[in-house]
Write a protein that holds these residues in place. Structure first.
Motif, PDB file in Angstrom:
ATOM      1  N   LEU A   1       7.003   4.824   6.229  1.00 54.48           N
ATOM      2  CA  LEU A   1       8.009   4.254   5.331  1.00 54.48           C
ATOM      3  C   LEU A   1       7.594   4.424   3.875  1.00 54.48           C
ATOM      4  CD1 LEU A   1      10.609   2.693   5.952  1.00 54.48           C
ATOM      5  CD2 LEU A   1       9.326   0.586   5.715  1.00 54.48           C
ATOM      6  N   GLY A   2       6.299   4.303   3.639  1.00 49.83           N
ATOM      7  CA  GLY A   2       5.771   4.450   2.290  1.00 49.83           C
ATOM      8  C   GLY A   2       6.069   5.811   1.688  1.00 49.83           C
ATOM      9  N   LEU A   3       6.339   6.796   2.542  1.00 50.57           N
ATOM     10  CA  LEU A   3       6.667   8.134   2.039  1.00 50.57           C
ATOM     11  C   LEU A   3       7.960   8.107   1.237  1.00 50.57           C
ATOM     12  CD1 LEU A   3       5.908  10.117   5.297  1.00 50.57           C
ATOM     13  CD2 LEU A   3       4.678  10.358   3.157  1.00 50.57           C
ATOM     14  N   LEU A   4       8.809   7.111   1.523  1.00 49.39           N
ATOM     15  CA  LEU A   4      10.122   7.077   0.878  1.00 49.39           C
ATOM     16  C   LEU A   4      10.242   5.967  -0.143  1.00 49.39           C
ATOM     17  CD1 LEU A   4      12.458   7.803   3.941  1.00 49.39           C
ATOM     18  CD2 LEU A   4      11.505   9.388   2.269  1.00 49.39           C
ATOM     19  N   THR A   5       9.164   5.172  -0.331  1.00 46.87           N
ATOM     20  CA  THR A   5       9.283   4.081  -1.301  1.00 46.87           C
ATOM     21  C   THR A   5       8.688   4.479  -2.646  1.00 46.87           C
ATOM     22  OG1 THR A   5       7.200   3.154  -0.483  1.00 46.87           O
ATOM     23  CG2 THR A   5       9.225   2.233   0.413  1.00 46.87           C
ATOM     24  N   PRO A   6       9.432   4.265  -3.727  1.00 49.38           N
ATOM     25  CA  PRO A   6       8.858   4.487  -5.048  1.00 49.38           C
ATOM     26  C   PRO A   6       7.807   3.423  -5.326  1.00 49.38           C
ATOM     27  CG  PRO A   6      11.107   3.637  -5.188  1.00 49.38           C
ATOM     28  CD  PRO A   6      10.751   3.702  -3.751  1.00 49.38           C
ATOM     29  N   PRO A   7       6.973   3.543  -6.302  1.00 45.55           N
ATOM     30  CA  PRO A   7       6.919   4.666  -7.250  1.00 45.55           C
ATOM     31  C   PRO A   7       6.260   5.935  -6.695  1.00 45.55           C
ATOM     32  CG  PRO A   7       5.255   3.038  -7.764  1.00 45.55           C
ATOM     33  CD  PRO A   7       6.079   2.451  -6.685  1.00 45.55           C
ATOM     34  N   VAL A   8       5.327   5.816  -5.738  1.00 47.57           N
ATOM     35  CA  VAL A   8       4.749   7.020  -5.164  1.00 47.57           C
ATOM     36  C   VAL A   8       5.389   7.240  -3.802  1.00 47.57           C
ATOM     37  CG1 VAL A   8       2.670   8.178  -4.365  1.00 47.57           C
ATOM     38  CG2 VAL A   8       2.549   6.592  -6.288  1.00 47.57           C
ATOM     39  N   GLY A   9       6.131   8.317  -3.632  1.00 41.75           N
ATOM     40  CA  GLY A   9       6.758   8.580  -2.357  1.00 41.75           C
ATOM     41  C   GLY A   9       6.955  10.072  -2.181  1.00 41.75           C
ATOM     42  N   VAL A  10       5.989  10.708  -1.540  1.00 43.75           N
ATOM     43  CA  VAL A  10       6.025  12.169  -1.420  1.00 43.75           C
ATOM     44  C   VAL A  10       7.326  12.634  -0.768  1.00 43.75           C
ATOM     45  CG1 VAL A  10       4.881  14.177  -0.434  1.00 43.75           C
ATOM     46  CG2 VAL A  10       3.527  12.281  -1.288  1.00 43.75           C
TER      47      VAL A  10
ATOM     48  N   VAL B   1       0.843  -1.199   0.000  1.00 43.56           N
ATOM     49  CA  VAL B   1       0.000   0.000   0.000  1.00 43.56           C
ATOM     50  C   VAL B   1       0.875   1.244   0.000  1.00 43.56           C
ATOM     51  CG1 VAL B   1      -1.570   1.367   1.433  1.00 43.56           C
ATOM     52  CG2 VAL B   1      -1.997  -1.064   1.114  1.00 43.56           C
ATOM     53  N   GLY B   2       1.943   1.203   0.821  1.00 44.29           N
ATOM     54  CA  GLY B   2       2.818   2.360   0.980  1.00 44.29           C
ATOM     55  C   GLY B   2       3.543   2.743  -0.292  1.00 44.29           C
ATOM     56  N   MET B   3       3.692   1.800  -1.221  1.00 39.99           N
ATOM     57  CA  MET B   3       4.322   2.157  -2.488  1.00 39.99           C
ATOM     58  C   MET B   3       3.434   3.112  -3.272  1.00 39.99           C
ATOM     59  SD  MET B   3       6.083  -1.330  -3.783  1.00 39.99           S
ATOM     60  CE  MET B   3       7.321  -2.143  -2.763  1.00 39.99           C
ATOM     61  N   LEU B   4       2.123   2.997  -3.083  1.00 40.90           N
ATOM     62  CA  LEU B   4       1.183   3.766  -3.902  1.00 40.90           C
ATOM     63  C   LEU B   4       0.531   4.921  -3.158  1.00 40.90           C
ATOM     64  CD1 LEU B   4      -0.443   0.678  -5.568  1.00 40.90           C
ATOM     65  CD2 LEU B   4       1.210   2.242  -6.584  1.00 40.90           C
ATOM     66  N   ILE B   5       0.248   4.749  -1.882  1.00 45.75           N
ATOM     67  CA  ILE B   5      -0.404   5.798  -1.106  1.00 45.75           C
ATOM     68  C   ILE B   5       0.441   6.031   0.135  1.00 45.75           C
ATOM     69  CG2 ILE B   5      -2.598   6.596  -0.206  1.00 45.75           C
ATOM     70  CD1 ILE B   5      -3.794   3.999  -1.324  1.00 45.75           C
ATOM     71  N   ASP B   6       0.543   7.300   0.542  1.00 47.28           N
ATOM     72  CA  ASP B   6       1.499   7.609   1.590  1.00 47.28           C
ATOM     73  C   ASP B   6       0.865   8.029   2.896  1.00 47.28           C
ATOM     74  OD1 ASP B   6       3.560   7.182  -0.158  1.00 47.28           O
ATOM     75  OD2 ASP B   6       3.512   9.244  -0.878  1.00 47.28           O
ATOM     76  N   GLY B   7       1.614   7.790   3.944  1.00 47.01           N
ATOM     77  CA  GLY B   7       1.422   8.396   5.250  1.00 47.01           C
ATOM     78  C   GLY B   7      -0.018   8.557   5.693  1.00 47.01           C
TER      79      GLY B   7
HETATM   80 NA    NA Z   1       5.490   5.130  -1.351  1.00 44.72          NA
END
Ligand code: NA
Ligand code: NA
Lengths: 179, 420, 302
Positions: free
Chosen positions: B365-374, B323-329
């Motif tokens: 953590l998802g904030l820093l994972t590509p492809p979506v990582g604000v 989930v964190g790869m696509l939607i953040d924080g």
């Molecule tokens: Na991400």
């Protein structure tokens, strides 16, 4: 023309939201001070929360004008320019659809025509419609809750205005605005 | 059909709050409980009626005031005094200053924005690789939502109906573990590649830097002290902190003028509303989800797979990394909490505090994972490096966080010890 | 039909258990034609939100505090007359009175809900941080209350700063100083260990705290006569059981709080001076039944 109205309205919404942000800060500080003096004021919490609620929906409507919102642009960013424009238009259309739905939901909720027909007699209105929103009290503020709930139709109207303005803007104006 | 609509809207770049609202409406339509339409707008309004949410604009305001008022840069200078002379001194300064800032700022994204600008150019000047500098800063930013105060915890506390102050306490040990793991990572990297030599400040400069930062240090003291000593709620300490930050920036440091306030409050209103409106939309979404007993149905599926809370948490972690790869924080937290929390507490007897810590870190953590990582993209744009270059230096930090997460899943005590 | 019942108490609470028992009774009596899903712990929203959902018909049933009802139908404020009940079993008898039953008849027109019967929680007590020797020591204290007018007036007359707050927020607020006193019942003082945060327990028994079992009027009007009778009978039986349980338990909890070593102070109406009389003056105008309620209470005082 429509865009100018939308812009002016968004400015007003943001000005209101900023004033409410000041109010939130002031009210919460007031709470700290009065409690320290053992002279707490009981309506402050609810006033601060209601300021936040109004701030939120005012600014959320303005955000539609400014194109500020959190969205997953992963796939739309990969589209070629023409398709990206079309996708943007589609999103504008969906936002307008949401706005229209909100208007309809607020209409069902406030039932303005039935209220008018009941001659603004909320007792008769309740008997007719089984709708009790005009009787709902606030906890501490001493006003009826529907005055505060009015932010929802205001929000729905604002989003509708901004969404229509976005949809009717020409392509090139859009790119220049960096929306 | 509703799930398909949800995915189409979400990946079609429709604003997430509107995706949530439309999904909820579609579900109501499909389930035939059309009577829910009459309560819909009211429930959305009710989603914002929460005392805890007041902390969001107030913490944002404090962050803005600290930046504009010159407090951030003075705290970084003070960190320089402590560790600046070691080999790799600036790396240590970076992490230490990030720990400091994490005690003030509640959001990883704003901390990454602030610290990238303060740290990356000076690290590069001393000879560090720019990608590594940006990666260290971005990783340090992950401390912001774990070490209190924390916007993620505030929102989680509101959604989970648990005390936000206690949620903050639950984050302290995990936050220190994360910071510790980052120190280990940079030590290991320092052993394999020689970091540039640091330089100790002259005694005079050191004293000056510390004196200059002392007033600014009042802010974390006011926030944490106020909460821990029971003088103020998290919300109130945020208001007090913003007042202190304003007075310091204006009267002590002279970098802030009252005329700037209008702009600051506008920005605060805009950014806070973005988050709170999402919470409001998530509230109607959660309401429909609970009304239709969806968590019960999902729970039946997952509980048929395992009855072990640790295994359940591993499944959740894996799902959330995806989930964190696509939607953040915050956005992701708002989506998943109403569905997963009832399962965790109802079927696996997991403490809502432990669960909150685990999923919050996971989603940060998802904030820093590509492809979506604000967070990744903000670090990239603030330090003018390609996201790919940052990620190449970032993965050891992310691995360290995953290891910390596994410990947190396995040992509930790490999150619960300070709760008493 | 699949029915939904909402309430604010946690899954283990006596009210929640009663709701679940009622659900089982209903499924059995209707041979599975009706099932009931219980949503505890404010899952569907606060009491005000649930009330609004009952009115729209989104929610079928709820167990709500009479406080929530009295916010809309002020007559119900009379239940909160200070020292109306002399003890917990007297409170139970007041709720069984003809007057109490008759008051439910107003609910469909005034609040859009049908009242089936009453349950209750324990009598109200006060807990405060620091020593409290007289009512004057409560002046200016930020004191948590359940948000409704009768209790607000009581504490305003006392000179405290009543702060409305839902139950789940209380422990936090007490711990971090958002409030420094609370209006609470023995069960919660004991189970939530509030006495660890606020050391002075003033056992005043100053108010009763009824609950009412409600059905959405919109849902009710589409039900058959048999269904209505079945629901009324089964729900009422479980509500009566709640009242009986509290009559036994309230005294037990107070004893445990006392044994836990809190500063335990028993006071009577005199402690509050002329506040109860002043309260009656205000509420004689707001609630048409206050006089009758006092009379009904006197009649059942034994
Ligand atoms: Na991400
Ligand atoms: Na933080």
């Amino acid at each position: 023309m429509l865009h100018r109205i939308s812009k002016a309205w968004a400015r007003a919404e943001m000005a209101g939201a900023a004033v409410l942000a000041v109010a939130i800060t002031g009210l919460v500080l007031l709470n700290v001070v009065t409690r320290a003096m053992s002279a707490s004021i009981f309506w402050v919490d609810e006033a601060a929360i209601m300021s936040m609620t109004w701030m939120t929906f005012l600014a959320a409507s303005a955000a539609v004008h400014h194109g500020h919102s959190v969205s997953v642009t992963l796939f739309t960013d990969m589209l070629p320019e023409g398709a990206a424009h079309a996708a943007q238009r589609a999103v504008d259309g969906i936002v307008l659809g949401f706005a229209a739905l909100m208007l309809w939901l607020c209409w069902r909720w406030f039932l303005p025509l039935d209220l008018l027909r009941a001659g603004f007699d909320t007792g008769a209105f309740q008997g007719e419609t089984f709708n009790f929103i005009y009787a709902e009290p606030t906890l501490t503020l001493g006003v009826r809750k529907f005055w505060l709930w009015l932010i929802m139709p205001l929000f729905a109207l604002g989003v509708t205005l901004h969404a229509v303005a976005n949809l009717t803007r020409p392509w090139n104006a859009r790119a220049g605005a960096g929306a | 059909m509703t799930a398909a609509l949800f995915l189409a809207l979400l990946f079609g770049a429709v604003p997430i709050s509107i995706v949530l609202a439309l999904t909820a409406l579609s579900y109501i339509w499909q389930s035939g409980n059309t009577v829910l339409f009459d309560s819909f707008a009211q429930q959305m309004f009710a989603g914002t009626e929460n005392y805890g949410l007041l902390a969001i604009p107030l913490f944002m305001l404090t962050g803005e005031l600290m930046n504009e008022g010159g407090m951030t840069k003075r705290l970084v200078d003070a960190a320089r005094v402590a560790v600046g002379g070691f080999r790799g001194g600036l790396v240590w300064i970076n992490l230490l200053a990030n720990m400091f800032m994490a005690a003030i700022i509640g959001s990883a994204v704003s901390q990454i924005a602030v610290m990238s600008r303060a740290m990356v150019p000076s690290m590069e000047r001393e000879g560090y690789d720019r990608g590594f500098a940006a990666a260290t800063t971005a990783a340090g930013g992950l401390l912001a939502p774990v070490i209190p105060p924390s916007m993620l915890f505030v929102i989680y506390g509101v959604l989970a109906q648990i005390p936000i102050g206690d949620m903050f306490l639950a984050g302290i040990i995990p936050g220190l573990m994360m910071a510790g793991s980052f120190f280990v990572v940079v030590t290991l990297i320092g052993l394999s590649t020689q970091f540039p030599k640091g330089e100790w400040m002259t005694a005079r400069a050191a004293v000056q830097a510390i004196l200059a930062a002392l007033p600014a240090a009042l802010i974390p003291v006011a926030i944490i002290g106020g909460i821990v000593m029971g003088i103020a709620t998290p919300t109130e300490s945020a208001a007090v902190a913003s007042l202190i930050a304003f007075l310091l920036g204006w009267l002590v440091y002279g970098e802030l003028r009252p005329s700037q306030l209008a702009d600051l409050f506008l920005r605060t209103a805009r950014n806070a509303s973005m988050v709170i409106f999402m919470v409001a939309a998530a509230n109607v979404f959660g309401w429909v989800v609970i009304y239709e007993a969806i968590p019960q149905k999902l729970a039946a599926l997952i509980t048929s797979l395992t009855s072990d809370p640790f295994v359940f948490l591993l499944i959740v972690m894996g799902a959330l990394l995806l989930v964190g790869m696509l939607i953040d924080g915050i956005a992701a937290l708002i989506l998943v909490t109403p569905i997963l929390l009832p399962i965790a507490t109802g079927h696996y007897d997991i403490s809502p505090f432990q669960f909150g810590v685990v999923i919050s870190i996971n989603l940060a953590l998802g904030l820093l994972t590509p492809p979506v990582g604000v967070g990744l993209y903000i670090a990239a744009s603030m330090s003018d490096v390609k996201p790919v270059a940052i990620f190449a230096a970032l993965w050891p930090f992310l691995l360290a966080v995953v290891l910390v997460l596994l410990l947190l899943c396995y040992y509930p005590i790490l999150s619960l010890a300070l709760l008493g | 039909k699949d029915l939904r019942l909402g309430l604010i108490t946690p899954p283990s609470h006596i009210w929640t258990k009663a709701a679940e028992d009622f659900g089982n009774d209903l499924a059995e009596a209707s041979d599975g034609a009706h099932t009931l899903t219980v949503f505890p712990a404010q899952q569907l929203g606060s009491e005000a939100e649930m009330m609004q959902q009952l009115q729209t018909g989104a929610l079928d049933m709820a167990f709500l505090t009479v406080a929530e009802v009295s916010n809309r139908v002020p007559d119900f404020g009379a239940f909160y007359a200070p020292f109306l009940a002399k003890d917990i079993s007297h409170a139970g008898r007041i709720l069984q009175s003809d007057l109490a039953a008759k008051m439910l008849e107003d609910l469909p027109a005034k609040a859009g809900v049908v009242g089936i019967g009453y349950g209750m929680a324990g009598l109200r007590q006060i807990e405060a941080k620091g020593a409290v020797d007289s009512a004057a020591d409560l002046k200016g204290k930020k004191l948590r209350i359940t948000p409704f007018a009768p209790i607000l007036d009581f504490y305003n007359l006392l000179g405290a700063a009543p702060t409305p707050m839902p139950l789940p927020a209380v422990y936090d607020a007490l711990a971090n100083g958002q409030v420094n006193a609370i209006d609470m019942d023995a069960e919660m003082i004991w189970k939530m260990k509030y006495y660890e945060q606020a050391e002075t327990v003033i056992v005043s028994n100053h108010m009763m705290f009824p609950m009412v079992g409600l059905v959405s009027a919109k849902v009710w009007k589409d039900m058959s006569e048999e269904d209505r009778a079945m629901i009324s009978e089964l729900m009422k039986a479980r509500l009566d059981e709640v009242v009986e349980t509290f009559i036994v338990k309230d005294t037990e909890w107070l004893g445990m709080v006392k044994d836990a070593g809190a500063t335990y102070k028993e006071v009577g109406p005199d402690f509050f001076g002329d506040v109860p009389a002043e309260w009656d003056k205000i509420w004689a105008e707001k609630s048409a039944v206050l006089g009758d309620m006092r009379a009904a209470a006197d009649a059942s005082a034994e």
